[in-house]
Scaffold this motif. Structure first.
Motif, PDB file in Angstrom:
ATOM      1  N   ILE A 154       0.839  -1.207   0.000  1.00 57.49           N
ATOM      2  CA  ILE A 154       0.000   0.000   0.000  1.00 57.49           C
ATOM      3  C   ILE A 154       0.874   1.256   0.000  1.00 57.49           C
ATOM      4  CG2 ILE A 154      -1.601   1.332   1.449  1.00 57.49           C
ATOM      5  CD1 ILE A 154      -2.807  -1.494   2.176  1.00 57.49           C
ATOM      6  N   ALA A 166       3.802   1.532  -1.231  1.00 61.96           N
ATOM      7  CA  ALA A 166       4.378   1.671  -2.586  1.00 61.96           C
ATOM      8  C   ALA A 166       3.359   2.282  -3.539  1.00 61.96           C
ATOM      9  CB  ALA A 166       4.837   0.307  -3.090  1.00 61.96           C
ATOM     10  N   ALA A 167       2.098   1.816  -3.437  1.00 62.82           N
ATOM     11  CA  ALA A 167       1.051   2.333  -4.332  1.00 62.82           C
ATOM     12  C   ALA A 167       0.804   3.818  -4.072  1.00 62.82           C
ATOM     13  CB  ALA A 167      -0.244   1.534  -4.138  1.00 62.82           C
ATOM     14  N   GLN A 168       0.780   4.203  -2.803  1.00 64.55           N
ATOM     15  CA  GLN A 168       0.505   5.624  -2.489  1.00 64.55           C
ATOM     16  C   GLN A 168       1.704   6.503  -2.818  1.00 64.55           C
ATOM     17  OE1 GLN A 168      -2.333   5.277  -2.538  1.00 64.55           O
ATOM     18  NE2 GLN A 168      -3.460   5.101  -0.623  1.00 64.55           N
ATOM     19  N   ARG A 169       2.901   5.980  -2.637  1.00 65.62           N
ATOM     20  CA  ARG A 169       4.091   6.765  -3.015  1.00 65.62           C
ATOM     21  C   ARG A 169       4.115   6.977  -4.517  1.00 65.62           C
ATOM     22  NH1 ARG A 169       9.085   3.788  -0.847  1.00 65.62           N
ATOM     23  NH2 ARG A 169      10.207   5.727  -1.196  1.00 65.62           N
ATOM     24  N   SER A 170       3.612   5.984  -5.264  1.00 65.84           N
ATOM     25  CA  SER A 170       3.541   6.139  -6.726  1.00 65.84           C
ATOM     26  C   SER A 170       2.577   7.244  -7.114  1.00 65.84           C
ATOM     27  CB  SER A 170       3.076   4.834  -7.373  1.00 65.84           C
ATOM     28  OG  SER A 170       4.031   3.844  -7.158  1.00 65.84           O
ATOM     29  N   ARG A 171       1.675   7.594  -6.195  1.00 63.35           N
ATOM     30  CA  ARG A 171       0.750   8.702  -6.468  1.00 63.35           C
ATOM     31  C   ARG A 171       1.235   9.992  -5.803  1.00 63.35           C
ATOM     32  NH1 ARG A 171      -5.354   7.363  -5.760  1.00 63.35           N
ATOM     33  NH2 ARG A 171      -4.805   6.427  -3.760  1.00 63.35           N
ATOM     34  N   GLY A 172       2.522  10.023  -5.506  1.00 66.63           N
ATOM     35  CA  GLY A 172       3.126  11.265  -5.030  1.00 66.63           C
ATOM     36  C   GLY A 172       3.081  11.468  -3.536  1.00 66.63           C
ATOM     37  N   LEU A 173       2.604  10.472  -2.774  1.00 65.69           N
ATOM     38  CA  LEU A 173       2.578  10.637  -1.321  1.00 65.69           C
ATOM     39  C   LEU A 173       4.008  10.659  -0.788  1.00 65.69           C
ATOM     40  CD1 LEU A 173       0.791  10.703   1.266  1.00 65.69           C
ATOM     41  CD2 LEU A 173       1.153   8.253   1.405  1.00 65.69           C
ATOM     42  N   ASP A 174       4.337  11.709  -0.057  1.00 68.63           N
ATOM     43  CA  ASP A 174       5.697  11.854   0.455  1.00 68.63           C
ATOM     44  C   ASP A 174       5.791  11.204   1.825  1.00 68.63           C
ATOM     45  OD1 ASP A 174       8.251  12.532   1.003  1.00 68.63           O
ATOM     46  OD2 ASP A 174       7.970  14.706   0.913  1.00 68.63           O
ATOM     47  N   ASN A 214       9.954   4.477 -11.067  1.00 67.40           N
ATOM     48  CA  ASN A 214       9.586   5.606 -10.190  1.00 67.40           C
ATOM     49  C   ASN A 214      10.303   5.543  -8.848  1.00 67.40           C
ATOM     50  OD1 ASN A 214       8.222   3.565  -8.946  1.00 67.40           O
ATOM     51  ND2 ASN A 214       6.266   4.640  -8.788  1.00 67.40           N
ATOM     52  N   ALA A 254       7.276  10.660  -9.025  1.00 63.22           N
ATOM     53  CA  ALA A 254       5.840  10.438  -9.266  1.00 63.22           C
ATOM     54  C   ALA A 254       5.273  11.477 -10.229  1.00 63.22           C
ATOM     55  CB  ALA A 254       5.070  10.473  -7.949  1.00 63.22           C
ATOM     56  N   PHE A 314      -1.047   0.274  -9.853  1.00 65.20           N
ATOM     57  CA  PHE A 314      -0.817  -1.064  -9.324  1.00 65.20           C
ATOM     58  C   PHE A 314      -1.925  -2.027  -9.745  1.00 65.20           C
ATOM     59  CE2 PHE A 314       2.692  -1.203  -6.166  1.00 65.20           C
ATOM     60  CZ  PHE A 314       3.229   0.020  -6.498  1.00 65.20           C
ATOM     61  N   LYS A 344      -5.463  -2.032  -2.847  1.00 65.80           N
ATOM     62  CA  LYS A 344      -4.263  -1.715  -2.077  1.00 65.80           C
ATOM     63  C   LYS A 344      -3.969  -0.213  -2.128  1.00 65.80           C
ATOM     64  CE  LYS A 344      -3.146  -5.928  -0.852  1.00 65.80           C
ATOM     65  NZ  LYS A 344      -2.747  -6.945  -1.776  1.00 65.80           N
ATOM     66  N   MET A 393      -2.823  12.415 -12.795  1.00 67.95           N
ATOM     67  CA  MET A 393      -1.548  13.064 -12.459  1.00 67.95           C
ATOM     68  C   MET A 393      -0.841  13.594 -13.709  1.00 67.95           C
ATOM     69  SD  MET A 393      -0.424  10.213  -9.659  1.00 67.95           S
ATOM     70  CE  MET A 393       1.193  10.851  -9.276  1.00 67.95           C
TER      71      MET A 393
END
Lengths: 234, 272
Positions: free
Chosen positions: A140, A142-150, B52, B78, B85, B90, B155
């Motif tokens: 999870i 990883a998925a949120q970091r892929s959406r720019g979550l720092d 990424n 990003a 994913f 998730k 995005m």
């Protein structure tokens, strides 16, 4: 058992000793780092509230700091500290158990001792939940970091990421529980009657003696506590 | 908007010792659409997670638009690489579809009308504009998957990576994903997709990269990758060419990776 001992004994020494024993045992099993992260994950949310409530609201005779309408007393800080070490003693004990116990062996052993398969499964699912949630949390994140979550930035940025990280962990866990229960039912898990176990986990004489010694130690501790020969719990 | 991916001699060894990537070289031009296929464990997901920065190379280099990913934070990458994913559950956490899709653009610094515009555009592209105010968990699994894709599309990254976008999708869903890929390419964005659906791959991507045991073993257009000479290589990574390719080969019609190509070849044969 370790959790009970931590609460019965109170103070700092025994809970800290239990934490140390758990960490040394984890290091022996090569899971010390994972135990530390699991223990923090389990403890921090409760610890923060317990420490804040105890330190800010518990009455005492010696005021250390005044924070607006709150008096932070020595007794409050002491109580918060004792609660904190107890929480860590409990979380390290639970974490060590879940990281080093094969859930399958645990379930079989419980069933072998006459526990209902339903209860045995609930117990095993609880044990499996912690490492599974850690793995799930990794995906999870990883998925949120892929959406720019720092997740590597300031404390404020990290706090902002709590909901996006915790939300999917809880929601996907609930979904999985539902799917898993359905999968069990369609394989006749709820059928009444005696099960034939095909495998028993190994249980050596040393392990059996160690278990009884731990129980005996707990009983002794309770007796000592009742006799008043131990510092009182604050 | 660029979107150039350069991977040179990429090696990745997981902490437990698994050598997931073993010297991968790959260059994807801006605006190109590439499918990455291979058996489970061949290194596809490990490869795209380097794009990424979720994974860092054990050895080798990954560059996005000339920038080495090694020293760049995931939160910064990003903005260049959007990775959708495989499992939507998730990542979904918001109480409304619109809020879920807005999460990425907001993280990238968009505010106000810019977020609304990005969200509306992405939802329209995946066909979820009519459920923008619905709770994501009231949608079926296939639509939640499209929602996860929309949350990446919003995005507006120059590179979009889709991990198994057609899994759990019916024919209409697969067609929707094809439409999304074509739309992105028409918009000049680079698209990489991991897939086990060879029919979808052959019909959607002009370039197919086949991986086996952490290496690229084929990198060519579908006609070549799914042509009879490549079948032994495909079989070695437990892949099967699309039915159209097999029928065309058995009828001696040459390379027919798609059903359209097969129909054309049959028609040409009948005419001759």
């Amino acid at each position: 058992m370790s959790s009970l001992v931590a609460f019965v004994a109170g103070g700092y020494l025994v809970p800290l000793a239990l934490v140390a024993i758990a960490l040394v045992s984890a290091a022996t099993g090569g899971v010390a780092r994972r135990l530390a992260s699991v223990s923090l994950l389990l403890t921090l949310p409760i610890a923060v509230s317990v420490v804040l409530v105890s330190a800010l609201t518990r009455a005492g005779t010696e005021v250390l700091v005044v924070l607006g309408p709150f008096d932070v007393t020595r007794e409050g800080v002491d109580f918060a500290g004792q609660m904190l070490v107890r929480l860590f003693a409990i979380s390290t004990a639970i974490g060590l158990f879940s990281l080093t116990t094969d859930p399958r062996a645990f379930v079989f052993d419980l069933e072998r001792r006459g526990l209902s398969p339903r209860f045995a499964f609930v117990a095993a699912a609880t044990v499996e939940a912690v490492p599974a949630m850690v793995t799930r949390a990794g995906v999870i994140a990883a998925a949120q970091r892929s959406r720019g979550l720092d997740t590597e930035g300031s404390l404020r940025a990290r706090l902002r990421g709590v909901l996006p990280l915790v939300g999917p962990v809880i929601l996907s866990s609930l979904t999985e529980v539902e799917e898993r229960s359905l999968a069990l039912e369609v394989r006749a898990f709820g059928r009444p009657g005696v099960r034939h176990l095909l495998w028993w986990p190994p249980d050596t004489a040393v392990e059996r003696v160690a278990r009884w010694l731990i129980v005996a130690a707990l009983l002794v501790l309770v007796a000592v506590r009742l006799a008043g020969a131990w510092p009182p719990i604050p | 908007m660029d979107g150039v991916i350069e991977v040179e001699r990429l090696v990745h060894v997981y902490p437990e010792g698994t050598r997931a990537l073993d010297g991968v070289d790959l260059r994807v031009a801006a605006g190109e659409a590439v499918a990455v296929v291979g058996q489970n464990g061949s290194g596809k997901s490990t490869l795209v997670r380097h794009l990424n920065g979720l994974l860092r190379p054990t050895d080798g280099v990954v560059r996005i638009d000339g920038r080495d990913t090694a020293g760049t934070k995931v939160a910064c990458l990003a903005a260049l690489v959007g990775l959708a994913f495989q499992d939507p559950d998730k990542q979904i956490f918001a109480g409304r579809v619109r809020a879920e899709v807005a999460f990425g653009p907001r993280n990238l610094g968009l505010r106000g009308p810019a977020v609304d515009e990005a969200v509306t555009g992405a939802l329209r592209l995946v066909g979820l504009a009519d459920v923008a105010d619905v709770n994501p968990y009231d949608l079926g699994q296939s639509r939640r998957k499209l929602l996860a894709i929309a949350s990446i599309l919003a995005m507006r990254t120059p590179i979009v990576v889709l991990d198994e976008p057609t899994t759990g999708q019916d024919l209409r869903g697969v067609a929707r994903v094809q439409e999304i890929v074509r739309s992105l390419v028409a918009d000049g964005r680079t698209v990489l997709a991991i897939s086990h659906d060879m029919r979808f791959v052959a019909e959607t991507f002009p370039r197919v990269v086949v991986m086996r045991a952490g290496r690229v073993v084929l990198d060519a257009p579908p006609a070549e990758v799914f042509g009879a000479p490549s079948w032994p290589t495909l079989a070695s990574t437990y892949l099967e060419p699309p039915l159209a390719a097999r029928v065309g080969a058995h009828l001696g019609l040459g390379a027919t990776p798609t059903e359209a190509a097969l129909v054309d070849a049959v028609a040409a044969r009948l005419r001759s």
